[in-house]
Design a protein around this motif. Structure first.
Motif, PDB file in Angstrom:
ATOM      1  N   LEU A 197       7.223  -3.053  10.190  1.00  3.36           N
ATOM      2  CA  LEU A 197       5.456  -2.425  10.686  1.00  3.36           C
ATOM      3  C   LEU A 197       5.518  -1.502  11.208  1.00  3.36           C
ATOM      4  O   LEU A 197       4.725  -0.733  11.074  1.00  3.36           O
ATOM      5  CB  LEU A 197       4.704  -3.645  11.771  1.00  3.36           C
ATOM      6  CG  LEU A 197       5.351  -4.824  11.640  1.00  3.36           C
ATOM      7  CD1 LEU A 197       4.998  -5.755  12.904  1.00  3.36           C
ATOM      8  CD2 LEU A 197       4.081  -5.096  10.827  1.00  3.36           C
ATOM      9  N   SER A 198       6.156  -0.570  11.952  1.00  5.89           N
ATOM     10  CA  SER A 198       6.650   1.091  12.272  1.00  5.89           C
ATOM     11  C   SER A 198       6.688   1.744  10.840  1.00  5.89           C
ATOM     12  O   SER A 198       6.336   3.124  11.096  1.00  5.89           O
ATOM     13  CB  SER A 198       7.308   1.492  13.390  1.00  5.89           C
ATOM     14  OG  SER A 198       7.499   0.155  14.237  1.00  5.89           O
ATOM     15  N   SER A 199       6.436   1.394   9.950  1.00  6.84           N
ATOM     16  CA  SER A 199       6.789   2.290   8.718  1.00  6.84           C
ATOM     17  C   SER A 199       6.117   3.055   8.297  1.00  6.84           C
ATOM     18  O   SER A 199       4.484   2.203   8.059  1.00  6.84           O
ATOM     19  CB  SER A 199       7.611   1.408   7.511  1.00  6.84           C
ATOM     20  OG  SER A 199       8.025   2.716   6.490  1.00  6.84           O
ATOM     21  N   ASN A 200       6.033   3.982   7.733  1.00  6.19           N
ATOM     22  CA  ASN A 200       4.479   4.914   7.312  1.00  6.19           C
ATOM     23  C   ASN A 200       5.507   5.112   6.026  1.00  6.19           C
ATOM     24  O   ASN A 200       4.525   6.093   5.137  1.00  6.19           O
ATOM     25  CB  ASN A 200       4.288   6.067   8.279  1.00  6.19           C
ATOM     26  CG  ASN A 200       3.584   6.052   9.553  1.00  6.19           C
ATOM     27  OD1 ASN A 200       2.500   5.237   9.489  1.00  6.19           O
ATOM     28  ND2 ASN A 200       4.113   6.121  10.473  1.00  6.19           N
ATOM     29  N   PRO A 240      -2.398  -2.585   1.786  1.00  3.43           N
ATOM     30  CA  PRO A 240      -1.577  -2.412   2.440  1.00  3.43           C
ATOM     31  C   PRO A 240      -1.606  -0.625   1.661  1.00  3.43           C
ATOM     32  O   PRO A 240      -1.279  -0.334   0.515  1.00  3.43           O
ATOM     33  CB  PRO A 240      -0.543  -2.573   2.511  1.00  3.43           C
ATOM     34  CG  PRO A 240      -1.249  -3.705   1.943  1.00  3.43           C
ATOM     35  CD  PRO A 240      -2.179  -3.856   1.286  1.00  3.43           C
ATOM     36  N   LYS A 241      -1.293   0.594   2.819  1.00  5.75           N
ATOM     37  CA  LYS A 241      -0.714   1.736   1.801  1.00  5.75           C
ATOM     38  C   LYS A 241       0.811   2.027   2.387  1.00  5.75           C
ATOM     39  O   LYS A 241       1.286   3.140   1.484  1.00  5.75           O
ATOM     40  CB  LYS A 241      -1.764   3.080   2.534  1.00  5.75           C
ATOM     41  CG  LYS A 241      -3.426   2.747   2.027  1.00  5.75           C
ATOM     42  CD  LYS A 241      -4.310   3.678   2.452  1.00  5.75           C
ATOM     43  CE  LYS A 241      -6.041   3.514   1.487  1.00  5.75           C
ATOM     44  NZ  LYS A 241      -6.463   2.499   1.996  1.00  5.75           N
ATOM     45  N   THR A 242       1.485   1.309   3.371  1.00  5.85           N
ATOM     46  CA  THR A 242       2.189   1.776   3.780  1.00  5.85           C
ATOM     47  C   THR A 242       3.019   0.485   3.628  1.00  5.85           C
ATOM     48  O   THR A 242       2.704  -0.948   2.959  1.00  5.85           O
ATOM     49  CB  THR A 242       2.502   2.678   4.951  1.00  5.85           C
ATOM     50  OG1 THR A 242       2.063   1.541   5.702  1.00  5.85           O
ATOM     51  CG2 THR A 242       1.871   3.912   4.855  1.00  5.85           C
ATOM     52  N   ILE A 243       4.569   0.692   3.315  1.00  4.21           N
ATOM     53  CA  ILE A 243       5.826  -0.498   3.582  1.00  4.21           C
ATOM     54  C   ILE A 243       5.309  -1.451   4.515  1.00  4.21           C
ATOM     55  O   ILE A 243       5.403  -2.021   5.248  1.00  4.21           O
ATOM     56  CB  ILE A 243       7.065  -0.036   3.986  1.00  4.21           C
ATOM     57  CG1 ILE A 243       7.094   0.536   2.578  1.00  4.21           C
ATOM     58  CG2 ILE A 243       7.971  -1.300   4.391  1.00  4.21           C
ATOM     59  CD1 ILE A 243       7.651  -0.994   1.280  1.00  4.21           C
ATOM     60  N   GLY A 244       4.764  -0.310   6.189  1.00  5.51           N
ATOM     61  CA  GLY A 244       4.524  -0.870   7.602  1.00  5.51           C
ATOM     62  C   GLY A 244       3.273  -2.152   7.459  1.00  5.51           C
ATOM     63  O   GLY A 244       3.365  -3.097   7.340  1.00  5.51           O
ATOM     64  N   SER A 245       1.986  -1.608   6.156  1.00  6.08           N
ATOM     65  CA  SER A 245       0.945  -2.424   6.271  1.00  6.08           C
ATOM     66  C   SER A 245       1.953  -3.877   5.209  1.00  6.08           C
ATOM     67  O   SER A 245       1.271  -4.496   5.991  1.00  6.08           O
ATOM     68  CB  SER A 245       0.082  -1.790   5.630  1.00  6.08           C
ATOM     69  OG  SER A 245      -0.959  -0.650   6.632  1.00  6.08           O
ATOM     70  N   LEU A 246       2.314  -2.881   4.402  1.00  8.41           N
ATOM     71  CA  LEU A 246       2.664  -4.683   3.707  1.00  8.41           C
ATOM     72  C   LEU A 246       3.561  -5.349   4.068  1.00  8.41           C
ATOM     73  O   LEU A 246       3.481  -6.839   4.131  1.00  8.41           O
ATOM     74  CB  LEU A 246       3.923  -3.570   2.205  1.00  8.41           C
ATOM     75  CG  LEU A 246       4.077  -4.524   1.143  1.00  8.41           C
ATOM     76  CD1 LEU A 246       2.560  -5.182   0.282  1.00  8.41           C
ATOM     77  CD2 LEU A 246       5.033  -3.789   0.436  1.00  8.41           C
ATOM     78  N   ALA A 247       5.022  -4.940   5.035  1.00  5.89           N
ATOM     79  CA  ALA A 247       4.945  -6.037   5.928  1.00  5.89           C
ATOM     80  C   ALA A 247       4.421  -6.994   6.520  1.00  5.89           C
ATOM     81  O   ALA A 247       4.644  -8.164   7.005  1.00  5.89           O
ATOM     82  CB  ALA A 247       6.243  -5.327   7.164  1.00  5.89           C
ATOM     83  N   GLY A 248       3.146  -5.695   7.333  1.00  4.02           N
ATOM     84  CA  GLY A 248       1.726  -7.203   7.949  1.00  4.02           C
ATOM     85  C   GLY A 248       1.372  -8.034   7.057  1.00  4.02           C
ATOM     86  O   GLY A 248       0.745  -8.815   7.508  1.00  4.02           O
ATOM     87  N   THR A 249       0.769  -7.225   5.855  1.00  3.44           N
ATOM     88  CA  THR A 249       0.161  -8.596   4.995  1.00  3.44           C
ATOM     89  C   THR A 249       0.722  -9.979   4.480  1.00  3.44           C
ATOM     90  O   THR A 249       1.026 -11.379   4.541  1.00  3.44           O
ATOM     91  CB  THR A 249       0.419  -7.544   3.436  1.00  3.44           C
ATOM     92  OG1 THR A 249      -0.664  -6.840   4.144  1.00  3.44           O
ATOM     93  CG2 THR A 249      -0.606  -7.976   2.490  1.00  3.44           C
ATOM     94  N   GLN A 250       2.593  -9.127   4.234  1.00  2.41           N
ATOM     95  CA  GLN A 250       3.749 -10.857   4.615  1.00  2.41           C
ATOM     96  C   GLN A 250       3.488 -11.336   5.753  1.00  2.41           C
ATOM     97  O   GLN A 250       3.455 -12.694   5.096  1.00  2.41           O
ATOM     98  CB  GLN A 250       4.961  -9.818   3.958  1.00  2.41           C
ATOM     99  CG  GLN A 250       6.539 -10.848   3.939  1.00  2.41           C
ATOM    100  CD  GLN A 250       6.300 -11.781   2.979  1.00  2.41           C
ATOM    101  OE1 GLN A 250       5.089 -11.772   2.020  1.00  2.41           O
ATOM    102  NE2 GLN A 250       6.923 -13.017   2.872  1.00  2.41           N
ATOM    103  N   LEU A 251       4.069 -10.757   7.252  1.00  3.75           N
ATOM    104  CA  LEU A 251       3.786 -11.994   7.708  1.00  3.75           C
ATOM    105  C   LEU A 251       1.894 -12.343   8.368  1.00  3.75           C
ATOM    106  O   LEU A 251       1.795 -13.770   8.090  1.00  3.75           O
ATOM    107  CB  LEU A 251       3.757 -11.308   9.304  1.00  3.75           C
ATOM    108  CG  LEU A 251       4.995 -10.406   9.396  1.00  3.75           C
ATOM    109  CD1 LEU A 251       4.622  -9.680  10.746  1.00  3.75           C
ATOM    110  CD2 LEU A 251       5.763 -11.368   9.837  1.00  3.75           C
ATOM    111  N   ALA A 252       1.070 -12.327   7.690  1.00  2.00           N
ATOM    112  CA  ALA A 252       0.147 -12.806   7.569  1.00  2.00           C
ATOM    113  C   ALA A 252       0.046 -14.005   6.447  1.00  2.00           C
ATOM    114  O   ALA A 252      -0.321 -15.421   6.819  1.00  2.00           O
ATOM    115  CB  ALA A 252      -1.153 -12.011   7.181  1.00  2.00           C
ATOM    116  N   ILE A 253       0.432 -13.609   5.492  1.00  3.91           N
ATOM    117  CA  ILE A 253       0.723 -14.623   4.434  1.00  3.91           C
ATOM    118  C   ILE A 253       2.099 -15.808   4.713  1.00  3.91           C
ATOM    119  O   ILE A 253       1.128 -16.945   4.422  1.00  3.91           O
ATOM    120  CB  ILE A 253       1.334 -13.995   3.593  1.00  3.91           C
ATOM    121  CG1 ILE A 253       0.171 -12.894   2.290  1.00  3.91           C
ATOM    122  CG2 ILE A 253       1.755 -15.464   1.991  1.00  3.91           C
ATOM    123  CD1 ILE A 253       1.146 -12.348   1.374  1.00  3.91           C
TER     124      ILE A 253
END
Length: 339
Positions: A119-122, A139-152
């Protein structure tokens, strides 16, 4: 299963993961039986009959005199994907770098702790070809993408893994998602709002963890955001933080949040959303705010709600063509009599 692993798609080390944001349904009804309302295959508002279409009807409300054992489980109709009953979406992400590799490894291993660390990744990823969510920025970064995966993962808890919401909290996700809310970056803020909506639904421990991490102050500020679906998700997550926590209710009042919650009752119509569902959710959030977990009115909260114009805004909704909206409004107005 939320996606499938694909091998590197070029010699430059790019990787792609096929994503499938799960179709989810929500019914913003008040269940006096206190049975869980969120079921992937259950009939609900997204299936209800409209003038030109088929589907099931929303369940009817029960009488005002019934007293619940505890508050109903509700999930924001607009925190989720809000896709039609049969639409899913598949997305590939493309990235090259160390964190992209870590993300793929976490995906293969279903490693929650690794996702939380990411989540800290930029580290930037390339734009998506198809939008992942109706109102949240991609998502624009790996951090946001990780957040999306947790949401799913959290969104599928009832069907796939009933402990995953607790597991995500225990992996340390909630404070990091609160940092997303502070970031000022739309993709991170909106990813956090979606993820936290799933995580706090029917999970008191997660809701209280969000409150203790400073979520109340941040969410109160988001009540006036420009996106209707996001406002609805924010309102219901605020409700989740307050539902069994009088301290949180009083903090919300202290922050001046009551007026923002009341303003959701007659917020501008977004043509992409079912207006009756938006209104019903707003009414139920106000009702849950002013009643304790047993359905009894909290006098000081009722007075604050009235002071902020609730009676006037609710009265406007009596003109609604939706029977359940009108019935819910009548119930709340009856509760507010004498205040």
């Amino acid at each position: 299963v939320f996606g499938s692993w694909l091998p590197p798609i070029s010699a430059r080390g790019r990787r792609a993961v096929l994503w499938a944001w799960p179709r989810r349904q929500w019914c913003p009804r008040r269940a006096r039986s206190r049975q869980p309302l969120i079921a992937m295959g259950a009939k609900c508002c997204t299936d209800r009959k409209e003038p030109g279409g088929g589907g099931g009807e929303r369940p009817s409300k029960v009488g005002i005199g019934d007293k619940p054992d505890r508050k109903s489980v509700r999930q924001s109709v607009h925190a989720n994907n809000a896709y039609g009953p049969s639409r899913g979406i598949s997305i590939s992400y493309q990235g090259k770098g160390e964190d992209s590799t870590k993300f793929d490894q976490a995906f293969e291993a279903s490693d929650l702790k690794a996702f939380v660390e990411l989540l800290s990744s930029n580290e930037e990823i390339e734009p998506f070809e198809e939008k992942m969510h109706p109102w949240a920025e991609d998502p624009k970064t790996i951090g946001s993408l990780a957040g999306t995966q947790l949401a799913i993962l959290a969104s599928m808890a009832e069907k796939e893994n009933k402990t995953v919401k607790d597991d995500i909290r225990q992996a340390g996700a909630i404070p990091k998602l609160v940092e997303f809310l502070k970031s000022g970056k739309n993709d991170r803020v909106q990813t956090a709002v979606v993820a936290l909506s799933f995580l706090t639904t029917d999970n008191v421990d997660n809701a209280q963890a969000l409150y203790k991490a400073g979520g109340m102050e941040l969410y109160a500020k988001l009540l006036d955001c420009d996106i209707a679906g996001m406002r609805a998700a924010v309102s219901t997550t605020l409700r989740d933080m307050m539902i069994e926590n009088m301290e949180a209710r009083l903090k919300f009042v202290e922050l001046g949040g009551t007026k923002g919650l009341i303003q959701q009752l007659n917020a501008p119509h977004d043509p992409s959303l079912n207006h009756a569902d938006v209104q019903l959710e707003a009414v139920l959030n106000v009702q849950d705010f002013l009643e304790d977990e047993n359905g009894d009115v909290i006098p000081e909260i009722a007075r604050e709600v009235v002071r902020c114009g609730a009676k006037e805004e609710l009265t406007k909704l009596l003109k609604s063509d939706d029977d359940e909206v009108k019935g819910s409004v009548e119930e709340v107005l009856a509760v507010l009599e004498g205040y």
